[in-house]
Scaffold this active site. Structure first.
Site, short mmCIF file in Angstrom:
data_model
loop_
_atom_site.label_atom_id
_atom_site.label_comp_id
_atom_site.label_asym_id
_atom_site.label_seq_id
_atom_site.Cartn_x
_atom_site.Cartn_y
_atom_site.Cartn_z
N TRP A 102 0.81 -1.22 0.00
CA TRP A 102 0.00 0.00 0.00
C TRP A 102 0.84 1.26 0.00
O TRP A 102 0.52 2.25 -0.67
CB TRP A 102 -1.00 0.00 1.17
CG TRP A 102 -2.12 -0.97 0.92
CD1 TRP A 102 -2.39 -2.11 1.62
CD2 TRP A 102 -3.10 -0.91 -0.14
NE1 TRP A 102 -3.47 -2.76 1.07
CE2 TRP A 102 -3.92 -2.05 0.00
CE3 TRP A 102 -3.35 -0.02 -1.18
CZ2 TRP A 102 -4.99 -2.31 -0.86
CZ3 TRP A 102 -4.41 -0.29 -2.04
CH2 TRP A 102 -5.21 -1.42 -1.88
N ASP A 172 -1.68 6.75 6.36
CA ASP A 172 -2.81 5.93 5.92
C ASP A 172 -3.08 4.89 7.01
O ASP A 172 -2.29 3.97 7.21
CB ASP A 172 -2.44 5.26 4.58
CG ASP A 172 -3.50 4.28 4.10
OD1 ASP A 172 -4.51 4.07 4.80
OD2 ASP A 172 -3.30 3.70 2.99
N LYS A 196 -12.53 -1.39 6.59
CA LYS A 196 -11.86 -2.35 7.46
C LYS A 196 -12.36 -2.22 8.91
O LYS A 196 -12.88 -3.16 9.45
CB LYS A 196 -10.34 -2.20 7.39
CG LYS A 196 -9.74 -2.84 6.14
CD LYS A 196 -9.51 -1.89 5.00
CE LYS A 196 -8.98 -2.60 3.76
NZ LYS A 196 -8.28 -1.70 2.86
C1 LIG Z 1 -7.63 -1.22 1.72
C2 LIG Z 1 -6.52 -0.24 1.78
C3 LIG Z 1 -6.38 0.80 0.84
C4 LIG Z 1 -7.27 0.95 -0.37
O1 LIG Z 1 -8.54 1.34 -0.05
P1 LIG Z 1 -9.60 1.64 -1.23
O2 LIG Z 1 -10.81 2.04 -0.47
O3 LIG Z 1 -9.79 0.36 -2.00
O4 LIG Z 1 -9.04 2.71 -2.08
C5 LIG Z 1 -5.35 1.69 1.02
N1 LIG Z 1 -4.49 1.58 2.05
C6 LIG Z 1 -4.59 0.59 2.95
C7 LIG Z 1 -3.61 0.51 4.07
C8 LIG Z 1 -5.60 -0.35 2.85
O5 LIG Z 1 -5.71 -1.34 3.75
#
Ligand SMILES: *Cc1c(COP(=O)(O)O)cnc(C)c1O
Length: 361
Positions: A102, A172, A196
């Site tokens: 990511w 993030d 999540k």
């Molecule tokens: C799932 C995830 C993303 C992507 O999220 P989207 O909603 O599909 O854009 C980005 N960063 C992390 C750490 C993730 O777990």
């Protein structure tokens, strides 16, 4: 058929009491004589919902007053590109720590909008370690430093914020937000896709220090400007109202459970049970991540013989343990053990793993 224990990486398990409440009030929400999905986002009732969701999130996370809370769209991925547009001047440097899939993608998506500098990259360890503090140099004139707090695919998590020497830290937190208390004041921006630990996909929650909203950034449409969203209560256009509503129910449920201290204790207990089972399996199961970098939320593990993967998946699913297949980049298995997953689910998985190893070891 009945609901199983859901180990999906995302979209992921939601708290059952929240789903039941949403089900109960799906047709008529509050006094509206209509579903929450069917009413105006500018109406009194929805505005009250939005304000309560923000207040509850602030209470849960301990968000200081000099931070704005935004409810945005586009998934975390869209913000990989919007963050540099909003925070960096054209050509300004932005420093990235790459610790898994990511953060690699975040750096790549930022490239058209900033002079991206990857100051640390743990690819050599196949993303099983974290960069040692002091092993990388942050440019004091960088617009910001970016990291991914928890790498959902590789199962690597920072225990704390890093020292950036005053450069704003942008993180993030998609797969670890609300999993334990953090000191918000150490960050310039915290952002997370909802699917999540918060609610349905499509929604992005962002906590941003207000002075960063004043940055000129780059020429961009209003709809791409965090400052404009903040000024309009995240309602420049129609927000994903149902996702926002459900996120609000999750925040309320979390406060009722005792807040982030309760969830941290639960999450540590779940993670410890699972890592102990893996490490104590005599090599039948293996988690490749360094001990000090292991995630509380996402636990990848390999079987000693990949030829057993198909049987493991078939039998675990039959036992009601869902979505354990690992990410295609890593193979093997991955158990995502987010806030809403009860300890009983991990206990059932540990029992199953022991039994499977006995039969196939
Ligand atoms: C799932 C995830 C993303 C992507 O999220 P989207 O909603 O599909 O854009 C980005 N960063 C992390 C750490 C993730 O777990």
């Amino acid at each position: 058929m009945s609901r199983g224990f859901n180990f999906s990486a995302g979209p992921a398990v939601l708290p059952e009491p929240v789903l039941r409440r949403a089900q109960a009030e799906l047709l008529e929400w509050g006094g509206e004589r209509a579903s929450v999905m069917e009413v105006s986002h500018r109406g009194k009732a929805f505005i009250a919902l939005a304000e309560k969701a923000e207040a509850d999130l602030r209470a849960l996370m301990g968000v200081p007053d000099d931070y704005a809370v935004l409810f945005l769209q586009g998934g975390a991925t869209t913000h990989f590109a919007l963050l540099p547009m909003n925070l960096a001047a054209a050509g300004q440097r932005a420093d990235y720590l790459v610790t898994g899939a990511w953060s690699k993608k975040a750096a790549s998506e930022a490239k058209p909008h900033a002079a991206v500098s990857v100051i640390a990259d743990t690819a050599a360890s196949t993303y099983t370690t974290l960069p040692a503090p002091g092993s990388y140099a942050i440019d004091p004139s960088a617009a910001y430093v970016h990291l991914v707090a928890n790498e959902t695919i590789h199962g690597v998590e920072f225990a704390d914020a890093i020292d950036t020497g005053g450069v704003p830290l942008v993180a993030d937190f998609s797969s670890s937000i609300l999993s334990r208390p953090i000191d918000v004041s150490k960050y310039g921006v915290i952002y997370a896709g909802a699917q999540k630990n918060i609610g349905p996909s499509g929604l992005v929650v962002m906590v941003v220090r207000k002075d960063l909203l004043e940055r000129a950034g780059q020429p961009r449409a209003k709809i791409l400007s965090y400052k404009e969203h903040a000024a309009q209560g995240s309602m420049l256009n129609t927000p994903p109202t149902f996702s926002w509503y459900l996120a609000g129910l999750v925040f309320e449920w979390m406060l009722e459970q005792g807040g982030l201290a309760t969830f941290e204790a639960n999450n540590r207990r779940k993670a410890e049970a699972l890592y102990t089972a893996i490490d104590g399996s005599g090599g039948f199961y293996r988690n490749p991540v360094a001990l000090d970098a292991r995630s509380l939320m996402n636990v990848p593990f390999m079987l000693k013989d990949a030829a057993l993967d198909a049987a493991f998946l078939k039998e675990s699913e039959a036992a009601g343990l869902l979505a354990l297949k690992g990410h295609r980049d890593l193979g093997g298995m991955r158990a995502s053990i987010y806030n809403a997953l009860p300890y009983e689910a991990v206990a059932a998985l540990v029992d199953f793993m022991g039994d499977f190893a006995k039969r196939h070891g």
